[in-house]
Motif scaffolding. Structure first.
Motif, PDB file in Angstrom:
ATOM      1  N   ARG A 140       1.090  -1.132  -0.028  1.00  0.00           N
ATOM      2  CA  ARG A 140      -0.012  -0.067  -0.126  1.00  0.00           C
ATOM      3  C   ARG A 140       0.938   1.204   0.036  1.00  0.00           C
ATOM      4  NH1 ARG A 140      -2.613  -1.409   3.850  1.00  0.00           N
ATOM      5  NH2 ARG A 140      -4.022  -2.718   2.944  1.00  0.00           N
ATOM      6  N   ASP A 141       1.950   1.454   0.944  1.00  0.00           N
ATOM      7  CA  ASP A 141       2.681   2.443   0.832  1.00  0.00           C
ATOM      8  C   ASP A 141       3.568   2.515  -0.259  1.00  0.00           C
ATOM      9  OD1 ASP A 141       2.145   2.933   3.540  1.00  0.00           O
ATOM     10  OD2 ASP A 141       3.767   2.043   4.348  1.00  0.00           O
ATOM     11  N   LEU A 142       4.068   1.467  -1.017  1.00  0.00           N
ATOM     12  CA  LEU A 142       4.832   1.461  -2.399  1.00  0.00           C
ATOM     13  C   LEU A 142       3.803   2.114  -3.535  1.00  0.00           C
ATOM     14  CD1 LEU A 142       6.916   0.878  -4.218  1.00  0.00           C
ATOM     15  CD2 LEU A 142       6.346  -1.224  -4.212  1.00  0.00           C
ATOM     16  N   ASN A 143       2.577   1.671  -3.367  1.00  0.00           N
ATOM     17  CA  ASN A 143       1.601   2.092  -4.402  1.00  0.00           C
ATOM     18  C   ASN A 143       1.308   3.580  -4.208  1.00  0.00           C
ATOM     19  OD1 ASN A 143       1.273  -0.360  -5.786  1.00  0.00           O
ATOM     20  ND2 ASN A 143      -0.383  -1.034  -4.434  1.00  0.00           N
TER      21      ASN A 143
ATOM     22  N   PHE B 241       2.175   8.846  -6.575  1.00  0.00           N
ATOM     23  CA  PHE B 241       2.603  10.308  -6.477  1.00  0.00           C
ATOM     24  C   PHE B 241       3.760  10.615  -7.647  1.00  0.00           C
ATOM     25  CE2 PHE B 241       6.371  12.831  -4.927  1.00  0.00           C
ATOM     26  CZ  PHE B 241       5.576  13.905  -4.857  1.00  0.00           C
ATOM     27  N   MET B 242       4.308   9.551  -7.862  1.00  0.00           N
ATOM     28  CA  MET B 242       5.482   9.852  -9.098  1.00  0.00           C
ATOM     29  C   MET B 242       4.894   9.727 -10.338  1.00  0.00           C
ATOM     30  SD  MET B 242       8.511   9.989  -7.672  1.00  0.00           S
ATOM     31  CE  MET B 242       9.526   9.796  -9.121  1.00  0.00           C
ATOM     32  N   GLU B 243       3.639   9.324 -10.367  1.00  0.00           N
ATOM     33  CA  GLU B 243       2.584   9.311 -11.766  1.00  0.00           C
ATOM     34  C   GLU B 243       3.321   8.362 -12.475  1.00  0.00           C
ATOM     35  OE1 GLU B 243       2.428  13.365 -13.182  1.00  0.00           O
ATOM     36  OE2 GLU B 243       0.895  14.114 -11.430  1.00  0.00           O
ATOM     37  N   PHE B 244       3.860   7.079 -12.124  1.00  0.00           N
ATOM     38  CA  PHE B 244       4.476   6.169 -12.985  1.00  0.00           C
ATOM     39  C   PHE B 244       3.256   5.347 -13.294  1.00  0.00           C
ATOM     40  CE2 PHE B 244       8.446   5.823 -10.649  1.00  0.00           C
ATOM     41  CZ  PHE B 244       9.103   7.080 -11.237  1.00  0.00           C
TER      42      PHE B 244
ATOM     43  N   LEU C 158      11.291   2.905 -11.456  1.00  0.00           N
ATOM     44  CA  LEU C 158      11.898   2.929 -10.277  1.00  0.00           C
ATOM     45  C   LEU C 158      13.162   3.427 -10.354  1.00  0.00           C
ATOM     46  CD1 LEU C 158      10.695  -0.234  -8.199  1.00  0.00           C
ATOM     47  CD2 LEU C 158      10.151   2.258  -7.830  1.00  0.00           C
ATOM     48  N   SER C 159      13.983   3.002 -11.465  1.00  0.00           N
ATOM     49  CA  SER C 159      15.391   3.484 -11.491  1.00  0.00           C
ATOM     50  C   SER C 159      15.360   5.041 -11.610  1.00  0.00           C
ATOM     51  CB  SER C 159      15.883   2.624 -12.729  1.00  0.00           C
ATOM     52  OG  SER C 159      15.467   3.076 -13.998  1.00  0.00           O
ATOM     53  N   GLU C 160      14.261   5.636 -12.063  1.00  0.00           N
ATOM     54  CA  GLU C 160      14.456   7.106 -12.283  1.00  0.00           C
ATOM     55  C   GLU C 160      14.122   7.879 -11.010  1.00  0.00           C
ATOM     56  OE1 GLU C 160      11.454   8.041 -15.267  1.00  0.00           O
ATOM     57  OE2 GLU C 160      12.356   6.719 -16.745  1.00  0.00           O
ATOM     58  N   VAL C 161      13.908   7.265  -9.768  1.00  0.00           N
ATOM     59  CA  VAL C 161      13.777   8.053  -8.572  1.00  0.00           C
ATOM     60  C   VAL C 161      14.983   8.697  -7.801  1.00  0.00           C
ATOM     61  CG1 VAL C 161      12.717   7.722  -6.248  1.00  0.00           C
ATOM     62  CG2 VAL C 161      11.629   6.174  -7.938  1.00  0.00           C
ATOM     63  N   ARG C 162      14.706   9.833  -7.500  1.00  0.00           N
ATOM     64  CA  ARG C 162      16.004  10.685  -6.928  1.00  0.00           C
ATOM     65  C   ARG C 162      15.412  10.986  -5.434  1.00  0.00           C
ATOM     66  NH1 ARG C 162      17.548   8.019 -10.413  1.00  0.00           N
ATOM     67  NH2 ARG C 162      18.871   8.985 -12.422  1.00  0.00           N
ATOM     68  N   PRO C 163      16.405  11.376  -4.543  1.00  0.00           N
ATOM     69  CA  PRO C 163      16.197  11.864  -3.429  1.00  0.00           C
ATOM     70  C   PRO C 163      15.250  12.870  -3.321  1.00  0.00           C
ATOM     71  CG  PRO C 163      18.652  11.209  -3.528  1.00  0.00           C
ATOM     72  CD  PRO C 163      17.963  11.252  -4.996  1.00  0.00           C
TER      73      PRO C 163
END
Length: 324
Positions: A46-49, A54-57, A65-70
């Protein structure tokens, strides 16, 4: 996307070497299923989803996921806080994302963990936590609040006693079965299934034993099935029997809230308050920290310490010595 919707990637049988999406899909699936606890798996998913939304993936496109940055993780943290989530809840959600990227390294992910605390600061959590604890006197009032005249009241007295004298999590209490109540080496115990599928034996206080025996006799429960069950009809208060299914966590919280309101106690008292109260009271009365850790089912003693409230600290506040 509905907040309760849980999307778990399907395991795949074969992975193309140059197919990063398939590799990440398998990695996420393996990460989610490594825990034997359904509640833990559902909570992580649920938290991952929520983060993926939020990231609009695109749904199911785990290669993103490889595009996620801090900066993305920090922005999500800020949005959660702006939406009114407690610091503790945000810290937990951040730890889920941090755990995922830590696990992805086993599948060849070589980038830095974008949720690492070196890059994304977690909000501060009070040393004592935020769950409201009860005084021993308040706990006694709650224990004696249910009526003795109805089967439902006898069930509630037994349930509250288990919460107060075992310090179990509400999910653990809801998972209890009749056969989990047994004798061992001269003690009456409950075999509790905790987080991560870990099992522990919790000895029962004499009062909890007395109340449980009364509940088992009243409900005429067999040697199997859920220990605590909902009434068949709300009007009968259990006189028409109980359903062969466990009480839900929501039902237990509602039950506790009802008695809290009836007694006029702090409205912030929750079912989790019993756990805080049990650990705090036992510590005040000389229980060893190692024993408390085992009693609570914690892997880390620091977690146990976070539950223990210092009831005297407020009384010793400098505010009470000021005089102008």
């Amino acid at each position: 996307m509905n907040e309760d919707t849980v999307i778990i990637p399907e395991p795949i049988k074969a992975i193309a070497v140059n197919d990063p999406s398939a590799i990440l899909s398998e990695a996420v699936s393996a990460w989610l299923t490594r825990s034997s606890s359904h509640e833990t798996r559902s909570g992580y998913a649920r938290d991952l989803n929520q983060f993926i939304e939020f990231m609009e993936f695109k749904k199911g496109d785990w290669s993103k996921l490889s595009e996620v940055r801090p900066g993305h993780v920090a922005a999500w943290r800020d949005k959660l806080l702006a939406n009114g989530l407690t610091n503790s809840a945000v810290v937990r959600k951040l730890s889920v994302i941090r755990s995922l990227f830590g696990y992805l390294k086993a599948y060849g992910y070589t980038g830095a963990n974008p949720a690492d605390t070196a890059y994304v600061a977690a909000p501060a959590v009070p040393r004592d936590g935020k769950t409201v604890g009860l005084t021993p006197e308040e706990c006694r009032l709650l224990l004696d609040a249910p009526a003795l005249k109805t089967p439902e009241g006898i069930r509630d007295r037994s349930l509250l006693a288990v919460l107060a004298f075992t310090g179990c999590r509400v999910g653990e209490v809801c998972r209890l079965r009749v056969q989990d109540y047994k004798a061992s080496e001269g003690h009456k115990i409950l075999e509790v299934r905790g987080k991560g599928g870990k099992e522990r034996r919790v000895p029962l206080h004499a009062e909890a034993v007395e109340r449980l025996e009364a509940w088992l006799k009243t409900a005429k429960l067999e040697n199997s099935g859920p220990l605590f069950r909902p009434v068949k009809t709300s009007r009968g208060h259990g006189k028409k029997g109980f359903l062969d299914q466990p009480l839900t966590r929501r039902a237990v919280q509602y039950l506790v809230s009802r008695y809290v309101a009836r007694l006029g106690l702090d409205a912030n008292v929750t079912v989790h308050s019993f756990r805080v109260t049990a650990l705090t009271t036992a510590r005040e009365r000389g229980a060893d920290l190692v024993d408390l850790q085992d009693y609570a089912g914690h892997s880390d003693p620091r977690t146990t310490l976070a539950y223990i409230r210092n009831r005297d600290r407020l009384s010793r506040s400098p505010a009470y010595v000021l005089k102008y």
